[in-house]
Design a protein around this motif. Structure first.
Motif, PDB file in Angstrom:
ATOM      1  N   GLY A   1       0.807  -1.212   0.000  1.00 48.33           N
ATOM      2  CA  GLY A   1       0.000   0.000   0.000  1.00 48.33           C
ATOM      3  C   GLY A   1       0.841   1.263   0.000  1.00 48.33           C
ATOM      4  O   GLY A   1       0.530   2.232  -0.691  1.00 48.33           O
ATOM      5  N   VAL A   2       1.930   1.238   0.777  1.00 50.46           N
ATOM      6  CA  VAL A   2       2.814   2.405   0.820  1.00 50.46           C
ATOM      7  C   VAL A   2       3.470   2.622  -0.537  1.00 50.46           C
ATOM      8  O   VAL A   2       3.553   3.756  -1.035  1.00 50.46           O
ATOM      9  N   VAL A   3       3.944   1.549  -1.146  1.00 49.35           N
ATOM     10  CA  VAL A   3       4.597   1.678  -2.454  1.00 49.35           C
ATOM     11  C   VAL A   3       3.604   2.195  -3.494  1.00 49.35           C
ATOM     12  O   VAL A   3       3.921   3.101  -4.280  1.00 49.35           O
ATOM     13  N   LEU A   4       2.392   1.644  -3.507  1.00 52.89           N
ATOM     14  CA  LEU A   4       1.382   2.124  -4.458  1.00 52.89           C
ATOM     15  C   LEU A   4       1.009   3.577  -4.196  1.00 52.89           C
ATOM     16  O   LEU A   4       0.771   4.343  -5.139  1.00 52.89           O
ATOM     17  N   GLY A   5       0.954   3.980  -2.935  1.00 50.81           N
ATOM     18  CA  GLY A   5       0.647   5.373  -2.611  1.00 50.81           C
ATOM     19  C   GLY A   5       1.718   6.324  -3.091  1.00 50.81           C
ATOM     20  O   GLY A   5       1.428   7.396  -3.622  1.00 50.81           O
ATOM     21  N   ILE A   6       2.976   5.937  -2.920  1.00 47.74           N
ATOM     22  CA  ILE A   6       4.075   6.795  -3.372  1.00 47.74           C
ATOM     23  C   ILE A   6       4.094   6.889  -4.893  1.00 47.74           C
ATOM     24  O   ILE A   6       4.224   7.984  -5.453  1.00 47.74           O
ATOM     25  N   VAL A   7       3.927   5.744  -5.564  1.00 51.35           N
ATOM     26  CA  VAL A   7       3.912   5.752  -7.034  1.00 51.35           C
ATOM     27  C   VAL A   7       2.727   6.571  -7.553  1.00 51.35           C
ATOM     28  O   VAL A   7       2.861   7.359  -8.486  1.00 51.35           O
ATOM     29  N   GLY A   8       1.567   6.409  -6.921  1.00 53.88           N
ATOM     30  CA  GLY A   8       0.390   7.168  -7.338  1.00 53.88           C
ATOM     31  C   GLY A   8       0.550   8.662  -7.134  1.00 53.88           C
ATOM     32  O   GLY A   8       0.145   9.456  -7.975  1.00 53.88           O
ATOM     33  N   SER A   9       1.154   9.051  -6.010  1.00 57.83           N
ATOM     34  CA  SER A   9       1.337  10.483  -5.768  1.00 57.83           C
ATOM     35  C   SER A   9       2.349  11.089  -6.736  1.00 57.83           C
ATOM     36  O   SER A   9       2.171  12.218  -7.185  1.00 57.83           O
ATOM     37  N   VAL A  10       3.388  10.346  -7.086  1.00 60.74           N
ATOM     38  CA  VAL A  10       4.347  10.848  -8.079  1.00 60.74           C
ATOM     39  C   VAL A  10       3.670  10.975  -9.438  1.00 60.74           C
ATOM     40  O   VAL A  10       3.876  11.954 -10.165  1.00 60.74           O
ATOM     41  N   PHE A  11       2.813  10.019  -9.794  1.00 61.90           N
ATOM     42  CA  PHE A  11       2.085  10.080 -11.058  1.00 61.90           C
ATOM     43  C   PHE A  11       1.152  11.294 -11.083  1.00 61.90           C
ATOM     44  O   PHE A  11       1.118  12.043 -12.072  1.00 61.90           O
ATOM     45  N   LEU A  12       0.400  11.512 -10.009  1.00 66.35           N
ATOM     46  CA  LEU A  12      -0.508  12.661  -9.975  1.00 66.35           C
ATOM     47  C   LEU A  12       0.244  13.983  -9.983  1.00 66.35           C
ATOM     48  O   LEU A  12      -0.215  14.961 -10.583  1.00 66.35           O
TER      49      LEU A  12
END
Length: 79
Positions: A36-47
């Motif tokens: 979840g943390v990894v997906l959150g970081i990747v998602g925030s960088v994408f946004l």
């Protein structure tokens, strides 16, 4: 430092670099939390990337579609 101390320090550093078996257990909650943390970081960088690139491009395209702005008239009728 004496040569004896340098060799002892080098040996100690090399001994700490030898991999050993970890006697630990990571339960499913820890694994899902890490995912979840990894997906959150990747998602925030994408946004962040989308907001820095997409919105200025969108405003530029919208401005190009509208064409040049017509001169506005003042309330007293003068241009």
């Amino acid at each position: 430092m004496t040569p004896h101390r340098i060799s002892a320090l080098t040996g100690a550093i090399l001994l700490t670099m030898i991999p050993t078996i970890a006697q630990a257990y990571s339960g499913p909650g820890v694994g899902l939390g890490a995912i979840g943390v990894v997906l959150g970081i990747v998602g925030s960088v994408f946004l962040m990337t989308v907001s820095l690139i997409w919105y200025p491009v969108k405003r530029m395209v919208r401005g190009l579609r509208r064409g040049p702005a017509a001169p506005s008239r003042r309330r007293d009728g003068n241009v």
